[in-house]
Design an enzyme around this catalytic site. Structure first.
Site, PDB file in Angstrom:
ATOM      1  N   HIS A 220      41.906   0.468  42.896  1.00  7.97           N
ATOM      2  CA  HIS A 220      41.685   1.798  42.340  1.00  7.97           C
ATOM      3  C   HIS A 220      40.836   2.668  43.275  1.00  7.97           C
ATOM      4  CE1 HIS A 220      43.526  -0.080  38.903  1.00  7.97           C
ATOM      5  NE2 HIS A 220      42.579  -0.991  38.909  1.00  7.97           N
TER       6      HIS A 220
ATOM      7  N   GLU B 197      35.438  -0.136  37.315  1.00  9.10           N
ATOM      8  CA  GLU B 197      36.091  -1.142  38.144  1.00  9.10           C
ATOM      9  C   GLU B 197      36.149  -0.693  39.600  1.00  9.10           C
ATOM     10  OE1 GLU B 197      40.403  -3.488  38.462  1.00  9.10           O
ATOM     11  OE2 GLU B 197      40.108  -1.895  36.974  1.00  9.10           O
TER      12      GLU B 197
ATOM     13  N   HIS C   9      39.847  -6.915  42.020  1.00 10.68           N
ATOM     14  CA  HIS C   9      39.898  -6.212  40.749  1.00 10.68           C
ATOM     15  C   HIS C   9      38.944  -6.855  39.748  1.00 10.68           C
ATOM     16  CE1 HIS C   9      43.480  -3.602  41.365  1.00 10.68           C
ATOM     17  NE2 HIS C   9      43.803  -4.535  42.255  1.00 10.68           N
TER      18      HIS C   9
ATOM     19  N   GLU D 223      41.212 -11.111  39.782  1.00 10.38           N
ATOM     20  CA  GLU D 223      40.496 -10.476  38.688  1.00 10.38           C
ATOM     21  C   GLU D 223      39.200 -11.263  38.527  1.00 10.38           C
ATOM     22  OE1 GLU D 223      41.420  -7.829  37.169  1.00 10.38           O
ATOM     23  OE2 GLU D 223      43.601  -7.661  37.297  1.00 10.38           O
TER      24      GLU D 223
END
Length: 321
Positions: free
Chosen positions: A111, A148, A203, A285
Site C-alpha cells: 500500500h 498498514e 503486509h 501478513e
C-alpha cells in the site's frame, strides 16, 4: 492487508496439510519453542482461537482511520524506524562485500500512506493475468489508527538495513516517495526488471478480533494471459517456508489460527503481485491489525525489528542455499 479490498479477496480455505518438512527441517525447534513460549505466558502471546475463525468478519474492512490522514504521537526511541536515505530512489547502492554480494532483493511495502487521497487512481483496473483488479487499496489499520502502510514501510526500512549489511543490493517498490501506489502490476514489474533473486511483499492483515498470527502467501500455479507462475512456484515455496520458519524463531509469534491450518503457509492464485512475478516472490501478513494483542505487537518498534530480522533471516537462508 485487508482481504476486503479488491486485490485481497478472501482466500478459499486451504486443504488441511501438515507443517511442511522443509519448514521443520529449517528450524526443527521453532514451533516447539513457540509452544513453550506460549505456555510460559509471555507478553504479547494470547488465545489462539478456533479454526472456524477463518470466515472473515465485517471488522476486516478498512477502518475510517485509514480513510483519513491519521495522526500519531512521536514514538519512543525503540519505536523509531531505521533511518532511510534522503534520496527518492527506490534502490540502494550495493554493499562492498558480504555473503549476499551480487544478490538483489526487492522489498515491496504494501500500500501507500497517501492512497486514500487518490481513490480514482487506485481504483483504476489493471490486468493481473487471470482478470482485472483495482490498481491498489488503502490497506487496513489498527483500531487506534496506526495504518498498514506505515507499518509496512517501517519494516521495509529495517529489512533494508539488515540485508545491506549482508552485502545485498536492496530495492524498494516505493519509499514514501510516490503520491499513490504503485499499482499491483507495476510492483511485480519492478521485481522482474531488477532480476531480483528474491522479492517479499510486506503486509499486515485486517481480519476479525481473535484471529491472530502471521501467514506467508505463496503463488499458486497460474498460466493465463499475462500470468505464468509455473517457473517460480517451487522456488517461491522454498523462500516462503524459510521466511515462515525464521519468523517463528525470531519473533515467537505463532502461525495464523484462521488460515493455513497452523502451517503459516497459504497458496493463492488471485493476487496480481504474485501472478505477474517472474522471480521468486511471496507475501507475508505479519499479524492481524484488528486484534488487540496482535496490534500491540505490530505497533511496537521492538517487535517490528524482530519481524524485520525474521523475514531477513529467511531471505538470507534462501539466497545462501
Amino acid at each position: 492487508m485487508s482481504y476486503a479490498g479488491p486485490e485481497f479477496e478472501p482466500p478459499r480455505r486451504p486443504r488441511r496439510r501438515p507443517l511442511t518438512m522443509a519448514l521443520a527441517a529449517l528450524v526443527p525447534g521453532a514451533l516447539l519453542g513457540w509452544v513453550v513460549y506460549e505456555g510460559l505466558g509471555a507478553v504479547g502471546d494470547g488465545d489462539g482461537g478456533s479454526e472456524s475463525a477463518a470466515v472473515r468478519t465485517p471488522s476486516a474492512t478498512v477502518s475510517s482511520a485509514t480513510e483519513s490522514s491519521p495522526t500519531e504521537s512521536s514514538p519512543a526511541d525503540d519505536e523509531k524506524p531505521s533511518p532511510s536515505p534522503t534520496t527518492s530512489s527506490p534502490s540502494s547502492a550495493p554493499a562492498a562485500s558480504g555473503p549476499l554480494k551480487d544478490k538483489v532483493v526487492v522489498i515491496d511495502p504494501g500500500h501507500n500512506p497517501a492512497n486514500f487521497q487518490h481513490t480514482a487512481e487506485i481504483n483504476r483496473k489493471v490486468d493481473i493475468g487471470t482478470g482485472y483488479k483495482e490498481c491498489d487499496t488503502t490497506g487496513t489499520s489498527t483500531n487506534s489508527g496506526y495504518t498498514e502502510a506505515k507499518f509496512t514501510l517501517d519494516v521495509a526500512h529495517r529489512m533494508r538495513t539488515l540485508l545491506e549489511k549482508q552485502g545485498a543490493t536492496v530495492k524498494l517498490t516505493q519509499d514514501g516517495d510516490r503520491s499513490y501506489g504503485p499499482c499491483i502490476d507495476e510492483r511485480a514489474e519492478i521485481g522482474n526488471e531488477a532480476h531480483a533473486d528474491a522479492v517479499v511483499s510486506v503486509h499486515a492483515d485486517g481480519s476479525g478480533t481473535g484471529n491472530r498470527g502471521f501467514h506467508v502467501i505463496l503463488p499458486g500455479t497460474v498460466n493465463s494471459g499475462a500470468a505464468d507462475t509455473r517457473p517460480i512456484v517451487a522456488s517461491s515455496r522454498d523462500l516462503g517456508e524459510r521466511i515462515a520458519g525464521n519468523f517463528v524463531r525470531v519473533t515467537g509469534s505463532a502461525p495464523s489460527n484462521y488460515v493455513g491450518d497452523g502451517t503459516g503457509l497459504v497458496t493463492r492464485k488471485d493476487l496480481g503481485g504474485l501472478n505477474l512475478s517472474t522471480v521468486p516472490k511471496v507475501f507475508i501478513e505479519c499479524g492481524n491489525m484488528r486484534d488487540t494483542k496482535d496490534a500491540a505487537q505490530l505497533t511496537s518498534g521492538t517487535w517490528r525489528q524482530k519481524a524485520a530480522q525474521g523475514i531477513s533471516d529467511g531471505i538470507v537462508s534462501f539466497l545462501r542455499a
